[in-house]
Structure formats: C-alpha cells, structure tokens
Design a protein around this motif. Structure first.
Motif, PDB file in Angstrom:
ATOM      1  N   PHE A  55      -5.131  27.373  33.434  1.00 49.57           N
ATOM      2  CA  PHE A  55      -5.361  27.908  32.098  1.00 49.57           C
ATOM      3  C   PHE A  55      -6.722  27.522  31.529  1.00 49.57           C
ATOM      4  O   PHE A  55      -7.099  28.009  30.462  1.00 49.57           O
ATOM      5  CB  PHE A  55      -4.242  27.446  31.157  1.00 49.57           C
ATOM      6  CG  PHE A  55      -2.995  28.268  31.284  1.00 49.57           C
ATOM      7  CD1 PHE A  55      -2.807  29.401  30.508  1.00 49.57           C
ATOM      8  CD2 PHE A  55      -2.016  27.928  32.200  1.00 49.57           C
ATOM      9  CE1 PHE A  55      -1.675  30.176  30.635  1.00 49.57           C
ATOM     10  CE2 PHE A  55      -0.869  28.692  32.348  1.00 49.57           C
ATOM     11  CZ  PHE A  55      -0.691  29.821  31.561  1.00 49.57           C
ATOM     12  N   SER A  56      -7.449  26.655  32.232  1.00 46.80           N
ATOM     13  CA  SER A  56      -8.796  26.345  31.755  1.00 46.80           C
ATOM     14  C   SER A  56      -9.734  27.530  31.921  1.00 46.80           C
ATOM     15  O   SER A  56     -10.689  27.690  31.158  1.00 46.80           O
ATOM     16  CB  SER A  56      -9.355  25.138  32.518  1.00 46.80           C
ATOM     17  OG  SER A  56      -9.669  25.487  33.863  1.00 46.80           O
ATOM     18  N   GLY A  57      -9.483  28.347  32.940  1.00 49.70           N
ATOM     19  CA  GLY A  57     -10.369  29.473  33.221  1.00 49.70           C
ATOM     20  C   GLY A  57     -11.743  29.035  33.663  1.00 49.70           C
ATOM     21  O   GLY A  57     -12.687  29.824  33.665  1.00 49.70           O
ATOM     22  N   SER A  58     -11.861  27.763  34.060  1.00 51.60           N
ATOM     23  CA  SER A  58     -13.155  27.200  34.454  1.00 51.60           C
ATOM     24  C   SER A  58     -13.057  26.622  35.857  1.00 51.60           C
ATOM     25  O   SER A  58     -12.245  25.722  36.106  1.00 51.60           O
ATOM     26  CB  SER A  58     -13.571  26.101  33.470  1.00 51.60           C
ATOM     27  OG  SER A  58     -14.636  25.326  33.976  1.00 51.60           O
ATOM     28  N   VAL A  59     -13.881  27.119  36.756  1.00 50.81           N
ATOM     29  CA  VAL A  59     -13.899  26.598  38.117  1.00 50.81           C
ATOM     30  C   VAL A  59     -14.359  25.143  38.115  1.00 50.81           C
ATOM     31  O   VAL A  59     -13.804  24.306  38.839  1.00 50.81           O
ATOM     32  CB  VAL A  59     -14.821  27.453  39.007  1.00 50.81           C
ATOM     33  CG1 VAL A  59     -14.960  26.830  40.399  1.00 50.81           C
ATOM     34  CG2 VAL A  59     -14.273  28.875  39.130  1.00 50.81           C
ATOM     35  N   THR A  60     -15.350  24.837  37.296  1.00 46.92           N
ATOM     36  CA  THR A  60     -15.868  23.466  37.235  1.00 46.92           C
ATOM     37  C   THR A  60     -14.788  22.481  36.819  1.00 46.92           C
ATOM     38  O   THR A  60     -14.597  21.438  37.443  1.00 46.92           O
ATOM     39  CB  THR A  60     -17.054  23.378  36.265  1.00 46.92           C
ATOM     40  OG1 THR A  60     -18.087  24.274  36.693  1.00 46.92           O
ATOM     41  CG2 THR A  60     -17.602  21.963  36.201  1.00 46.92           C
ATOM     42  N   GLY A  90      -8.233  35.926  32.615  1.00 45.32           N
ATOM     43  CA  GLY A  90      -8.548  35.653  31.217  1.00 45.32           C
ATOM     44  C   GLY A  90      -7.580  34.690  30.554  1.00 45.32           C
ATOM     45  O   GLY A  90      -7.311  34.784  29.353  1.00 45.32           O
ATOM     46  N   LEU A  91      -7.061  33.727  31.316  1.00 44.39           N
ATOM     47  CA  LEU A  91      -6.057  32.811  30.784  1.00 44.39           C
ATOM     48  C   LEU A  91      -6.626  31.845  29.753  1.00 44.39           C
ATOM     49  O   LEU A  91      -5.884  31.308  28.924  1.00 44.39           O
ATOM     50  CB  LEU A  91      -5.402  32.028  31.927  1.00 44.39           C
ATOM     51  CG  LEU A  91      -4.600  32.867  32.923  1.00 44.39           C
ATOM     52  CD1 LEU A  91      -3.961  31.977  33.978  1.00 44.39           C
ATOM     53  CD2 LEU A  91      -3.525  33.675  32.196  1.00 44.39           C
TER      54      LEU A  91
END
Length: 280
Positions: free
Chosen positions: A214-219, A133-134
């Motif tokens: 820290f984006s928390g997004s794999v994409t 949850g960063l």
C-alpha cells in the motif's frame, strides 16, 4: 514443542509440512495471556503519546513499521527454517579463527541472498502497489490494517484462529550434498529472503507485506524488506562465535513459545499504536 522442532529440523525433505505455533500449549494461563494482551494494547497507546507527540503521523507510522519489520525478521528465526540456516551453515571442522575466516564467504553469500530476496519481493510489491494506485487509498486501509494486527496478535495469544496462508515448507536440506557451502548460503538466503517460499512463524510478515504493497513506493517496499531480512539474517552471525550448534538451537527451541508471546505482544501493541495515531 522443542522435541517436535528437533524432528522437523532433522528432516531432509523440503516439502515437509510444518504446523503453526501452538502458544496456548505454553505453561501460561488464559488469564495471564489476557493480561499480557491488555498490557500490550496499553503500551502501544502510551508509546504513541510519549514518543510520537507532535510528530507527523506519516513519519511515526514509517518508524513503527521499520521497528516492526526488524523485530519480525528476528522472530522469524523461531521456526524450523531459521534453525536450518543456523545449524547447516556453520563453519566446518573445529572452531578456530581459521575456520571462521574460511566460512566468511558463506556468511557474505547468505547476506547477498537475503538482499536479493528483498529486492525481488519488495520490488514486486512496490510496483504492484504503484500500478494499482494503492497509495491513494492507503489512508482508508490503515484502520483495517490496525485491526488486522490486533487480530493476528490475538491469534498468537491463542484466543482466536485467523487464516495464516503460506507455504509450510523448509529449505531443501539435500542441497548441502550437492553444492559448496557458500552456494548453499546464497540459495538459502535468497529462498528465505523471498519469505513466502518457506514457513515463517510470525504474522508480522503480513504487516510488512501490507505496508510495502500500500505504500506504492518501490524504494520503501524494498527498504522495509531489507530491514525485515536483516533481522532474519543476523542470527547466523552467532556461528562466528565459539558456540555449539546444540546450545544455539536448544536455546531457540526452549524459547519458541516465549517468542510467540512476544510476537503477539508486538502485533497487539502495534495495532493499538496505529489506532492511537489515527485518533490523535
């Protein structure tokens, strides 16, 4: 430094330890480096006010990180591992259109290796950030991120020493005796594309890693490492031109200290740009 680099490139062991850049050994005074660092800070702030005025901070930060990632990939060529890719993955025999065509599978395999490396590393960081949850705390991390960029910039300028943990090794040179060149291209691309298996001279790698985590997004995480690895890959394309190995690696060696200074300028400029975004 050029002689030291030549020795490292010629080495055959993958476990050979590589010293960090010593840009303070460059023929530039402390005052000159201080002026360059100050100019970098002012340029970062000015760029935000001139180019990002009225642009949402998230979009500005994303584009800044993409630019930093590409520049970091290019600057990572200035290390023994970058030299190794350029000099060991060359077309065989005398330069000709036929030799370049025969070499093209190596170039393609190398690109695939880098893409796979970005997929693995970026995917792992993106998933980790999402699970922890960063993304919900990234707003609090941005000021620290900006400060860290400036600190590593000062490190590259030779004013401070900041911890720079990584595996200080080269790609395994003995692989060229064991595999076809296109396989070596794939292996080298994957190894270098993971970025932490070998030495990388620029701390911009840490900036890209932090942004991906820290984006928390794999994409986003995969995408930003694809951009970084594109910068790492592109110098190999020089081998498709009628340039000698000595001329390419010699130019890289002669400009290694300049690359470290540019690296420092980008780090400091990016850090102050992010700080300016926060204040605006």
């Amino acid at each position: 430094m050029a002689e030291q680099t030549a020795v490292l490139v010629a080495g055959s062991g993958s476990a050979e330890r590589i010293p960090d850049a010593e840009i303070f050994a460059a023929p530039r005074s402390r005052a000159t480096r201080a002026i360059l660092m100050a100019m970098s800070a002012m340029s970062g702030v000015a760029a935000v006010h001139l180019l990002a005025a009225g642009v949402p901070m998230e979009a500005s930060l994303t584009w800044l990180l993409v630019a930093v990632a590409f520049a970091g990939g290019l600057l990572s060529t200035w290390s023994p591992c970058g030299y190794s890719s350029v000099c060991l993955l060359r077309p065989s025999g005398k330069y000709s259109l036929r030799s370049v065509v025969a070499w093209s599978p190596t170039l393609v395999a190398h690109a695939i290796g880098y893409a796979l490396g970005a997929l693995v590393l970026g995917g792992a960081l993106g998933v980790t950030g999402a699970v922890l949850g960063l993304e919900s705390v990234h707003a609090y991390a941005i000021p620290a991120f900006a400060a860290l960029l400036v600190a590593y910039g000062a490190h590259q300028f030779g004013f401070v020493k900041v911890p720079y943990p990584q595996r200080r090794c080269q790609v395994p040179h003995d692989a060229r005796q064991r595999f076809p060149k296109w396989v070596i291209g794939l292996l080298y691309g994957f190894s270098l594309g993971l970025n932490y298996l070998t030495y990388v001279q620029t701390p911009l790698l840490y900036a890209v890693t932090g942004a991906a985590l820290f984006s928390g997004s794999v994409t986003f995480a995969v995408g930003v490492f694809l951009v970084f690895n594109l910068g790492r890959f592109l110098p190999l394309v020089l081998n498709a031109l009628p340039l000698t190995d000595a001329s390419i690696t010699g130019w890289l060696a002669r400009n290694q200290q300049n690359a470290a200074l540019v690296d420092g300028m980008l780090l400091v400029g990016s850090g102050f740009a992010i700080a300016a975004m926060l204040i605006a």
